[in-house]
Design an enzyme around this catalytic site. Structure first.
Site, PDB file in Angstrom:
ATOM      1  N   HIS A  29     -10.600   8.976   6.912  1.00  0.00           N
ATOM      2  CA  HIS A  29      -9.260   8.467   7.192  1.00  0.00           C
ATOM      3  C   HIS A  29      -9.004   7.236   6.344  1.00  0.00           C
ATOM      4  O   HIS A  29      -9.934   6.525   5.928  1.00  0.00           O
ATOM      5  CB  HIS A  29      -9.081   8.154   8.679  1.00  0.00           C
ATOM      6  CG  HIS A  29      -9.756   6.889   9.146  1.00  0.00           C
ATOM      7  ND1 HIS A  29      -9.169   5.656   9.082  1.00  0.00           N
ATOM      8  CD2 HIS A  29     -10.984   6.682   9.684  1.00  0.00           C
ATOM      9  CE1 HIS A  29      -9.985   4.745   9.563  1.00  0.00           C
ATOM     10  NE2 HIS A  29     -11.097   5.338   9.927  1.00  0.00           N
ATOM     11  N   CYS A  30      -7.727   6.992   6.060  1.00  0.00           N
ATOM     12  CA  CYS A  30      -7.319   5.773   5.368  1.00  0.00           C
ATOM     13  C   CYS A  30      -6.519   4.934   6.356  1.00  0.00           C
ATOM     14  O   CYS A  30      -6.751   5.004   7.560  1.00  0.00           O
ATOM     15  CB  CYS A  30      -6.523   6.105   4.113  1.00  0.00           C
ATOM     16  SG  CYS A  30      -5.014   7.044   4.435  1.00  0.00           S
ATOM     17  N   MET A  31      -5.580   4.147   5.881  1.00  0.00           N
ATOM     18  CA  MET A  31      -4.827   3.266   6.770  1.00  0.00           C
ATOM     19  C   MET A  31      -3.951   4.033   7.759  1.00  0.00           C
ATOM     20  O   MET A  31      -3.766   3.609   8.891  1.00  0.00           O
ATOM     21  CB  MET A  31      -3.935   2.341   5.938  1.00  0.00           C
ATOM     22  CG  MET A  31      -4.703   1.261   5.206  1.00  0.00           C
ATOM     23  SD  MET A  31      -5.379   0.019   6.318  1.00  0.00           S
ATOM     24  CE  MET A  31      -3.881  -0.744   6.925  1.00  0.00           C
ATOM     25  N   ARG A  33      -3.658   7.931   7.560  1.00  0.00           N
ATOM     26  CA  ARG A  33      -3.809   9.379   7.550  1.00  0.00           C
ATOM     27  C   ARG A  33      -5.228   9.847   7.883  1.00  0.00           C
ATOM     28  O   ARG A  33      -6.203   9.245   7.447  1.00  0.00           O
ATOM     29  CB  ARG A  33      -3.437   9.946   6.168  1.00  0.00           C
ATOM     30  CG  ARG A  33      -2.060   9.557   5.693  1.00  0.00           C
ATOM     31  CD  ARG A  33      -1.777  10.118   4.316  1.00  0.00           C
ATOM     32  NE  ARG A  33      -0.512   9.626   3.771  1.00  0.00           N
ATOM     33  CZ  ARG A  33       0.004  10.012   2.635  1.00  0.00           C
ATOM     34  NH1 ARG A  33      -0.628  10.891   1.875  1.00  0.00           N
ATOM     35  NH2 ARG A  33       1.156   9.517   2.213  1.00  0.00           N
TER      36      ARG A  33
END
Length: 516
Positions: A29-31, A33
């Site tokens: 995961h990113c910030m 998504r």
């Protein structure tokens, strides 16, 4: 406990809609998504996923990305990972003979989706995009620390200016600066990990850059300074360390590998870093800072117009990832990046455009509902729901949203040209969420006022451009229609129901809006 149950419920709702545990090959995961590697893309139910309450949108790229928003994604991902592990562990014992249509094994799933996956990768996996994706994988994990330390730095600056709590501010300064002082080490660690080397060796080589003792070393006729080259030097040093390590693994006998390989990796890479990379990367870093300041000092309004207007297309193409090391370099050098507040205006244009769409399509309950649910996130700088749920499917409003971003960027850039630098002490947040991270050269009040003014200009320009130029007559005819054209008629007058149905029958297809 209720929050944990909610996050687990969200993960449980998502899992079957992406083909189940057996179809998931990787999770990250990113910030904002949840990024999934999927073996068979055809098993994903896109529309059902978009209907999950916590899901703001989906993006099909090299990975399948489910937009959940900041905070939520960090809590849902661990629950999703647990469910995937449980599902994979349970499949052989609990379900040895799945029903027809359900993949039996990971190998069969891989074979089933191989052709589709290969076609998608051939389209998206250009060398340049793969390189940018690797750069993003190195820097994105650092963003939470940059945000936390940036907010503490802003708080500390406020206390210092107000002369409050003088006994506390030194401690806050240490908390805010400690990570930035050693960021090169973390970049080196992540770089080695991303390029297939031993992470700690990448960190060890990058640590040379921030070691105070390098001040006693001379290279290219001048004394080195601790931190010279910054994150760019750390990036180059760690990449070099990976290649040296791989060469050693190939040629050093196994009996000596544990002693010789790490020693040669640090020695060779370290010497090249001290007597070459630190100087070269330092010159490049200085040039980046000088150019950014020159660009905004001499062509601030024009530069802001271009940066704010084209940032959304850059995001769509994934090219915005190239800016991450530039932001980080500017933060290292100046304490803030002057580019991010300008680029954040793209989100303001998106918000203004979405509000205009809301008023231009009063009969389309579907789009209006999407806008109402996505606007709070949009104001906080999370633009994916509005981009993928509203402006991009409509086409022209995406362009007018970019116009709004261009005007907002020009406003902030203009004040930079007048000498009022507006910067951010961290990367990641945008919109209103960027206020706690703002910094500049003329006091916090002026910086906040300029940034807020840019947001207002972006909102207004995006709204006006979209309201007056965002829709053609055909687009309005197609989308400005009611979802429930005859919902009240039968209840109010049940007797003529047959006649009403017959009369409205030929028009029914025209009244059904396109899916968004």
């Amino acid at each position: 406990m209720a929050t944990e149950d909610k996050n687990r419920a969200t993960a449980a709702a998502i899992l079957p809609l992406v083909g189940g545990a057996a179809n998931v090959s990787s999770i990250a995961h990113c910030m904002t998504r949840l990024r999934l590697g999927l073996r068979d893309r055809s098993l994903v139910q896109d529309e059902a996923l978009k209907a999950v309450p916590a899901v703001m949108g989906v993006v099909d790229d090299d990975t399948y990305q489910i937009v959940l928003g900041p905070g939520t994604v960090a809590r849902v991902t661990p629950e999703f990972e647990k469910l995937v592990e449980e599902g994979k562990a349970a499949t052989p014992a609990d379900d040895p003979a799945p029903a027809s249509g359900t993949p039996l094994t990971a190998e069969e799933l891989a074979a089933q989706g191989a052709e589709m996956k290969a076609a998608r990768k051939a389209k998206n996996a250009t060398p340049f995009k793969l390189f940018l994706r690797r750069i993003a994988n190195i820097f994105v994990p650092l963003i939470p620390a940059l945000i936390g330390c940036g907010i503490i730095a802003g708080l500390n600056g406020l206390l210092v200016n107000l002369e409050w709590l003088p006994s506390v501010t030194p401690a806050l300064a240490a908390m805010a600066s400690g990570f930035m002082a050693l960021i090169a080490v973390f970049v080196g660690y992540n770089t080695a990990k991303e390029f297939g080397g031993t992470p700690i060796l990448g960190g060890a080589v990058a640590a040379i850059i921030v070691f105070p003792g390098v001040a006693n070393i001379e290279a290219f006729g001048q004394k080195l300074s601790p931190g010279q080259g910054g994150v760019l030097g750390a990036l180059g040093a760690a990449v070099l360390a990976v290649y040296v390590e791989k060469w050693c693994r190939r040629w050093v006998p196994e009996a000596l590998d544990v002693l010789v390989t790490p020693t040669l990796t640090v020695l060779i890479s370290g010497l090249v870093t001290i007597f070459g990379l630190m100087y070269v990367a330092g010159e490049v870093s200085t040039a980046i800072g000088t150019f950014a300041n020159w660009l905004l000092s001499n062509g601030g309004a024009g530069a802001g117009l271009v940066l704010g207007g084209f940032f959304l297309p850059l995001v769509m193409l994934g090219l915005h990832q190239a800016l991450i090391p530039i932001h980080t370099t500017l933060i290292e050098q100046q304490g803030y990046t002057v580019l991010l507040p300008i680029l954040a205006m793209a989100g303001a244009g998106q918000v203004g455009a979405a509000i205009a769409v809301y008023f231009r399509l009063p009969r389309n309950e579907s789009i209006r509902k999407t806008i109402k649910s996505a606007l709070p996130a949009g104001f906080l700088g999370v633009g994916e729901p509005l981009i993928y749920g509203v402006s991009l499917p409509l086409g022209r409003p995406f362009i007018t949203a970019c116009v709004g971003g261009a005007f907002g960027g020009a406003f902030v850039g203009f004040f930079n040209q007048l000498g009022d630098a507006v910067g951010s002490t961290a990367i990641g947040p945008s919109g209103w969420a960027l206020f706690p991270l703002l910094d500049g050269n003329h006091g916090l009040g002026a910086t906040i006022a300029i940034y807020a003014g840019g947001l207002v200009v972006g909102y207004l320009a995006g709204f006006v451009a979209t309201y007056f130029f965002g829709f053609s007559k055909d687009l309005l005819t197609e989308f400005n229609v009611s979802q429930e054209p005859s919902a009240t008629t039968p209840a109010a007058d049940p007797a003529p129901a047959t006649a009403t149905t017959a009369a409205s029958g030929p028009d029914a297809p025209a009244k059904e809006p396109a899916a968004v």
